[in-house]
Scaffold this motif. Sequence first.
Motif, short mmCIF file in Angstrom:
data_model
loop_
_atom_site.label_atom_id
_atom_site.label_comp_id
_atom_site.label_asym_id
_atom_site.label_seq_id
_atom_site.Cartn_x
_atom_site.Cartn_y
_atom_site.Cartn_z
N THR A 98 -12.82 7.49 -5.90
CA THR A 98 -11.45 7.02 -5.71
C THR A 98 -11.23 6.50 -4.30
OG1 THR A 98 -10.64 8.60 -7.34
CG2 THR A 98 -9.02 7.68 -5.84
N VAL A 99 -10.52 5.38 -4.22
CA VAL A 99 -10.06 4.84 -2.93
C VAL A 99 -8.54 4.84 -2.97
CG1 VAL A 99 -10.02 2.86 -1.38
CG2 VAL A 99 -12.11 3.39 -2.67
N THR A 100 -7.92 5.49 -2.00
CA THR A 100 -6.45 5.60 -1.96
C THR A 100 -5.93 4.84 -0.76
OG1 THR A 100 -6.51 7.77 -3.04
CG2 THR A 100 -4.50 7.18 -1.84
N ILE A 101 -4.94 4.00 -0.99
CA ILE A 101 -4.35 3.22 0.10
C ILE A 101 -2.89 3.61 0.27
CG2 ILE A 101 -5.97 1.33 -0.29
CD1 ILE A 101 -3.73 -0.28 -1.52
N ASP A 102 -2.47 3.68 1.51
CA ASP A 102 -1.08 4.02 1.84
C ASP A 102 -0.64 3.06 2.95
OD1 ASP A 102 1.37 5.18 2.01
OD2 ASP A 102 0.68 7.13 2.72
N ILE A 103 0.19 2.09 2.60
CA ILE A 103 0.56 1.01 3.51
C ILE A 103 2.07 0.94 3.64
CG2 ILE A 103 0.45 -1.49 3.91
CD1 ILE A 103 -2.12 -1.49 2.21
N SER A 104 2.55 0.75 4.85
CA SER A 104 3.98 0.56 5.09
C SER A 104 4.22 -0.85 5.61
CB SER A 104 4.50 1.58 6.11
OG SER A 104 3.85 1.42 7.36
N GLY A 105 5.38 -1.40 5.30
CA GLY A 105 5.77 -2.69 5.82
C GLY A 105 5.51 -3.88 4.93
N LEU A 106 4.97 -3.67 3.73
CA LEU A 106 4.76 -4.78 2.81
C LEU A 106 6.05 -5.11 2.07
CD1 LEU A 106 1.30 -4.15 1.09
CD2 LEU A 106 1.83 -5.60 3.05
N GLU A 107 6.17 -6.36 1.64
CA GLU A 107 7.28 -6.79 0.80
C GLU A 107 6.73 -7.35 -0.50
OE1 GLU A 107 9.53 -9.60 3.04
OE2 GLU A 107 10.36 -8.10 4.41
N ARG A 108 7.52 -7.24 -1.55
CA ARG A 108 7.10 -7.78 -2.84
C ARG A 108 6.94 -9.30 -2.73
NH1 ARG A 108 7.34 -5.21 -7.80
NH2 ARG A 108 7.11 -6.60 -9.60
N LEU A 109 5.88 -9.82 -3.34
CA LEU A 109 5.58 -11.24 -3.27
C LEU A 109 6.36 -12.03 -4.31
CD1 LEU A 109 1.72 -10.91 -2.82
CD2 LEU A 109 3.38 -11.44 -1.04
N GLU A 110 6.48 -13.34 -4.08
CA GLU A 110 7.18 -14.21 -5.01
C GLU A 110 6.21 -15.20 -5.65
OE1 GLU A 110 10.32 -16.03 -2.80
OE2 GLU A 110 11.63 -14.29 -2.98
N ASN A 111 6.73 -15.96 -6.61
CA ASN A 111 5.99 -17.05 -7.25
C ASN A 111 4.71 -16.58 -7.94
OD1 ASN A 111 7.91 -18.85 -6.06
ND2 ASN A 111 6.72 -18.76 -4.17
N GLY A 112 4.70 -15.32 -8.41
CA GLY A 112 3.55 -14.82 -9.14
C GLY A 112 2.39 -14.37 -8.29
N VAL B 13 1.07 -1.87 8.37
CA VAL B 13 -0.11 -1.06 8.76
C VAL B 13 -0.36 -0.04 7.67
CG1 VAL B 13 0.24 -1.34 11.24
CG2 VAL B 13 1.34 0.56 10.05
N GLY B 14 -1.56 0.52 7.66
CA GLY B 14 -1.84 1.52 6.63
C GLY B 14 -3.09 2.32 6.90
N ARG B 15 -3.35 3.24 5.99
CA ARG B 15 -4.53 4.11 6.06
C ARG B 15 -5.17 4.14 4.68
NH1 ARG B 15 -6.88 8.15 9.05
NH2 ARG B 15 -7.73 9.95 7.94
N VAL B 16 -6.49 4.04 4.66
CA VAL B 16 -7.24 4.03 3.41
C VAL B 16 -8.24 5.19 3.47
CG1 VAL B 16 -8.86 2.71 1.98
CG2 VAL B 16 -7.01 1.54 3.23
N THR B 17 -8.30 5.96 2.38
CA THR B 17 -9.24 7.08 2.31
C THR B 17 -10.08 6.94 1.04
OG1 THR B 17 -7.58 8.46 1.22
CG2 THR B 17 -7.78 8.66 3.61
#
Length: 295
Positions: free
Chosen positions: A28-42, A289-293
């Motif tokens: 398993t790879v777990t990602i925890d990211i802050s500061g992203l926004e939902r994307l548009e146009n698919g 930014v984020g952290r991946v484990t």
Amino acid sequence: MKKINLLLLAVLAIFASCSGDDTVARSTVTIDISGLERLENGAEYQAWISNGAEVISLGRFTDVNFPKSFEALTGDVEGATQFLLSVEPGNDSSTEISQSILLSGDFVGNAATVDVSQNFGSYTSASGQFVLQTPTDNVSTNENSGLYWYVPATGQPGLKLPTLPAGWKYEGWVTVPGASGDVDLSTGRFTNVNNADESDPFSLNINPAPDFPGEDFINENVLSAYGVNTLPNLVGKQVFITIQPIFDNTSSSSSISPFVLRPLVGTVTQEAGSSVTNTMQINTASFPVGRVTRD
């Protein structure tokens, strides 16, 4: 002879079974990211791991709720040296990573800190100056309705920004009141601060504009299509620069909405004709930014 053959088949079956277990073992790879926004146009985000020679997809997602976990072959996960997060166009059947890599980071042990620095470099020396003017028409009473990133006194560019990697372009924006709330209007995309940007739909083009990024917001027909029914007075309005994925599913050379990466922001304080330019501030604290484990 028959017994030997049966024994050989049994041994081969056991070996095949063990080998199969090894090939399907997953981690398993777990990602925890802050500061992203939902994307548009698919468009979608896509998570990847790399061992330096190969980039392996973990999966795509559109929502920005974290943490998220992905499974991959244990050998791929254990051998990964880097994590990457890209922005991918919607309805894209390609299995290759796009050029629009947003976040990345190297694994140290079983964790990686991911940010934009590997791909975009440092913005500590970035700066922005702009003036209000509307040079593309012959009217002198609407000068507060346009802005350009340059310093008229010296003829020098008003923006100092790092060169972008492939897959990205800068874009200027100003937020103005519209019929149904605030509207972000694009001043156009660019990669070179020493040249005009790629589009000028809000200008009138009776006269040439400065050869720097910027825009006159004086074409009433185009403004009305964005819900802006009067020429905007930009004094007191928010101005910012974004870094945009270049494929964002729009046929024009300007975007529908600003992307989350906004390295410079500012507020218009100096009216047209002022000998003092408006200045912008570095906004990199807002970058995701984020952290991946992995386990």
